[in-house]
Every structure is written in structure tokens, then in C-alpha cells.
Design a protein around this motif. Sequence first.
Motif: not given
Length: 199
Positions: A61-74, A115-130
Motif C-alpha cells: 500500500l502507498g501514497r503518491v508523491i511528487a516524482a521529484d521527491g525521490v532524490e536517488e535513482r534506483d 479503483v472503486d473506494p469500496a474495493v480499495y477499502q476491502e483490500l486494505v482490510g485484507r492486507v491488515g495492520p503491520a
Amino acid sequence: MSAAGSARTWAVVIPGERYEAERLFHHDTLELTGHNGGPRPGPGDPVLVVRDERPPLVVALGRVIAADGVEERDPDDPQSGPGETGALAVTYTRQVFDAPVPADRLALDGPVTPVDPAVYQELVGRVGPAPERRNYLVSLDLPIEAGSPAEAVRLFWAYVQELGPRELPAFVAPSDDELAMQAFVLGVEANQDPEEDED
């Protein structure tokens, strides 16, 4: 729009080679190139990082950030490089590379799919907490012939750099249970039979 409270939810497909690199090395962010055209997430949008299998597998799971926020090329991203256009950068909020979650209801439509928000939330629930974090002892033992301890250390790091996790087994055990030690190669548990090693 990606403003707070109105972020859209997305699935982003991770290419096979990059998936293997993410399993082998810890990264805080994921930068993918070649995401030109079509709908596109904006900074702050939550995403499912997906491996395109049947069914698709949610691997992070993640959140989008500005591409220039990644300082190093991988160096592990075969498509990464300076000046790439269409780069999409995601900061991980949860990684489940070791236990991917099947996403039967997820219909992928290219490398980036709303992704439909309901489907997204269902999958986040299946991933579960760390899971609760604990201390591990991780070791790598190499017999090295050298003229001095300093030379042995230099040779050690040269071998590690040359062979890497694809060939060298790392041994890991909870710090309070060293008898539970396991060997890992390519990021997965691997039996190390001394008799087979001698063949």
C-alpha cells in the motif's frame, strides 16, 4: 482531484523485474517510469501496488508523491534514469511482499487503474495492520582466505557486492531464539544442506 478528503484510489502495477528487486532490498519509495497518458494519480492519492497475476496480488500500500521527491535513482529499477518522463513515485505505507493478498475483484486496465473506494477499502482490510516489530539477528558467513584481517574484510565486501542476495544465503533468527535460525536466498527461505554444498 487529490485534495485532502477527496483523494481518488488507484491500483499501480509493478513490473516483474522491479517486483523482484523490491522483495530483495528495502526501499521507502517506489518510482516507476513509462506511466504516460491515461488517468493518473496525483500527490496524496492512496494506491494499491499490484503484481499482475491471476488473480492480481496486492504486494504493498502507498501514497503518491511528487516524482521529484525521490532524490536517488534506483539501480534496481531497470527503467529508472535521470530525466525520465511519466515517472510515478509512491511512498510505501505498508509492504506485504512476503504475503501478497489476492485481489479477485480488482479489474486492472493497464499500468494505472482507478479503483472503486469500496474495493480499495476491502483490500486494505485484507492486507491488515503491520505486524509487531521485533529484533532479529541477521548474519552472512563467508570463509575467506587472506593475508590479514583487513584484507579479509575487503574481500568479504567485494564478494557481497559481486554475488549479492541472489547467490549468498543470509541467516536470520529472532534475537531471543537463535535456534530458530533460517537461511534465506532471493528473499525466501532456503534449505542449506551441507552435504549438497559439498557436491
